[in-house]
Design a protein around this motif. Structure first.
Motif, PDB file in Angstrom:
ATOM      1  N   GLY A 199       0.752  -1.333  -0.219  1.00 14.76           N
ATOM      2  CA  GLY A 199       0.171   0.323   0.063  1.00 14.76           C
ATOM      3  C   GLY A 199       0.651   1.321  -0.112  1.00 14.76           C
ATOM      4  O   GLY A 199       1.950   1.306  -0.437  1.00 14.76           O
ATOM      5  N   GLU A 202       1.571   6.269   5.009  1.00 15.39           N
ATOM      6  CA  GLU A 202       1.410   7.249   5.002  1.00 15.39           C
ATOM      7  C   GLU A 202       1.727   8.139   6.828  1.00 15.39           C
ATOM      8  O   GLU A 202       1.767   9.319   6.584  1.00 15.39           O
ATOM      9  N   ARG A 212      -1.474   2.325   4.284  1.00 10.77           N
ATOM     10  CA  ARG A 212      -3.032   2.363   3.864  1.00 10.77           C
ATOM     11  C   ARG A 212      -2.381   0.926   2.104  1.00 10.77           C
ATOM     12  O   ARG A 212      -2.617   1.560   1.107  1.00 10.77           O
ATOM     13  N   PHE A 214      -5.008  -1.142  -0.598  1.00 10.84           N
ATOM     14  CA  PHE A 214      -5.791  -0.286  -2.020  1.00 10.84           C
ATOM     15  C   PHE A 214      -6.679  -0.262  -0.607  1.00 10.84           C
ATOM     16  O   PHE A 214      -7.963   0.262  -1.205  1.00 10.84           O
ATOM     17  N   ASP A 215      -7.576  -1.345  -0.386  1.00  7.16           N
ATOM     18  CA  ASP A 215      -8.864  -1.684   0.559  1.00  7.16           C
ATOM     19  C   ASP A 215      -9.394  -0.747   1.691  1.00  7.16           C
ATOM     20  O   ASP A 215     -10.346  -0.601   2.039  1.00  7.16           O
ATOM     21  N   GLY A 216      -8.916  -0.438   1.899  1.00  2.00           N
ATOM     22  CA  GLY A 216      -8.509   1.053   3.732  1.00  2.00           C
ATOM     23  C   GLY A 216      -7.738   0.810   4.339  1.00  2.00           C
ATOM     24  O   GLY A 216      -7.654   1.513   5.108  1.00  2.00           O
ATOM     25  N   THR A 217      -7.339  -0.741   4.395  1.00  7.91           N
ATOM     26  CA  THR A 217      -6.860  -1.010   5.213  1.00  7.91           C
ATOM     27  C   THR A 217      -5.226  -0.177   5.717  1.00  7.91           C
ATOM     28  O   THR A 217      -5.079  -0.363   5.141  1.00  7.91           O
ATOM     29  N   LEU A 218      -5.681  -0.021   7.228  1.00  5.97           N
ATOM     30  CA  LEU A 218      -4.096   1.095   7.824  1.00  5.97           C
ATOM     31  C   LEU A 218      -3.480  -0.419   8.356  1.00  5.97           C
ATOM     32  O   LEU A 218      -3.837  -0.438   9.374  1.00  5.97           O
ATOM     33  N   GLN A 341      -2.147   2.034  -6.174  1.00  8.87           N
ATOM     34  CA  GLN A 341      -2.607   2.535  -4.788  1.00  8.87           C
ATOM     35  C   GLN A 341      -2.980   3.435  -4.894  1.00  8.87           C
ATOM     36  O   GLN A 341      -3.120   4.463  -3.641  1.00  8.87           O
ATOM     37  N   GLY A 343      -5.808   5.163  -6.469  1.00 10.10           N
ATOM     38  CA  GLY A 343      -7.309   5.052  -6.084  1.00 10.10           C
ATOM     39  C   GLY A 343      -8.051   4.383  -7.154  1.00 10.10           C
ATOM     40  O   GLY A 343      -9.172   3.776  -6.776  1.00 10.10           O
TER      41      GLY A 343
END
Length: 345
Positions: A199, A202, A212, A214-218, A341, A343
């Motif tokens: 990812g 951040e 982060r 691609f599916d929003g998982t941090l 990655q 978006g």
């Protein structure tokens, strides 16, 4: 009686200054010198790190206004610079100016440099504080005639015990420092840290790195657990687009169509700024039961490979349809390791 009182006061003052000049004065001097040393070190380190983080501002060259009347040009004001006013060194770009220009062209470069410089500066400030404070404390203890050897032995034993208990924490901090100093990756880079952690970075700290997906998982990754790091957006990237056509298709016709496709992408104003080289067709990369696989590729700016790859696929599809080539029904499997990655897939 007055003389005896004066002599007593004089003796008391002499005793006080004798006592004060022995230990208290030395301790005060050590404290003052130590605090000044800490202040100077912090100012120097902070100044250097902020200068690196913000970047050197280019000096503005102020040209001298031309003379209102130039007799050599028939009274017409001359705008040519005077001889000897310009030197060759003014035409050369210094390394700092080059870094500033790159930072202006890519804001992530400046952000990455600023974070790395400030983090390293914080570590240097903390190290300087600890070292100077330790020297001050040991010197004061020696002046007070406290047995320092026993304290050092006990502190060493405690330090070894704490080190065994917190060795993973120390490993994380040391790894974080090396990641920043070596510039393996920074905020905004698309990385693969192993274990399925793929990812965009951040945040980076001395102990943890936040990624982060691609599916929003941090993901929170300890720096000491990073055994390998793949950076997809450092310095430059390569856009790769695979196109598959049926078996028996004329290779020359396909190559000609794909050549027109890369020319179309090269001349596309929305993509041209992302290219570092002219896209090219590598040729037939695979032959299987599904068909022939051709590969188009181009060296691009960091994090622009997905945009250029999508443009290459779209242009190749249109060019092959115009040439009457039917695309194979089965497409090349999508590689998750190079997914977009930013978006969009």
């Amino acid at each position: 009686m007055f003389e005896s009182l004066a002599a007593s006061v004089f003796d008391s003052a002499e005793d006080f200054w004798s006592w004060f000049g022995d230990k208290p004065l030395k301790i005060i001097l050590i404290l003052v010198i130590g605090m000044v040393a800490i202040y100077v070190m912090r100012r120097v380190v902070t100044s250097l790190t902020e200068r690196i983080a913000i970047g050197q501002k280019p000096r503005t060259v102020v040209q001298k206004a031309p003379d209102p009347v130039d007799t050599t040009t028939g009274g017409v004001p001359s705008t040519a610079p005077a001889k000897g006013k310009w030197r060759r060194k003014n035409m050369l770009m210094s390394p700092q100016a080059l870094a500033d220009a790159l930072g202006a062209a890519n804001p992530r470069v400046a952000e990455r440099r600023a974070q790395r410089a400030r983090t390293v500066g914080s570590v240097l400030n903390s190290t300087a504080n600890i070292v100077i404070s330790t020297i001050m404390a040991l010197t004061i203890l020696q002046i007070l005639e406290v047995p320092v050897t026993g304290l050092l032995t006990g502190a060493g034993v405690v330090g070894v015990a704490v080190g065994f208990g917190a060795q993973s924490l120390v490993k994380d901090f040391l790894s974080g420092i090396l990641l920043l100093v070596e510039d393996q990756f920074g905020v905004g880079d698309v990385v693969d840290l192993g274990g399925g952690v793929v990812g965009t970075v951040e945040a980076m700290g001395l102990r943890l790195t936040q990624v982060r997906a691609f599916d929003g998982t941090l993901w929170y990754v300890r720096n000491g657990e990073i055994l390998r790091a793949g950076n997809s957006t450092q310095e430059w990237s390569r856009a790769v687009a695979s196109v598959q056509v049926p078996l028996g298709t004329d290779v020359d016709v396909v190559r000609a169509a794909l050549g027109r496709a890369v020319d179309r992408v090269k001349n596309d104003p929305e993509v041209a700024d992302s290219l570092l080289e002219t896209p090219s067709v590598r040729g037939v990369d695979a032959v299987d039961a599904l068909g022939l696989t051709f590969t188009l590729h181009a060296q691009v700016r960091p994090a622009q490979q997905w945009l250029v790859a999508r443009s290459l696929r779209a242009a190749a599809h249109a060019a092959l349809l115009d040439a009457g080539v039917v695309l194979a029904s089965s497409t090349v499997p999508y590689d998750e390791s190079v997914q977009d990655q930013t978006g969009s897939a």
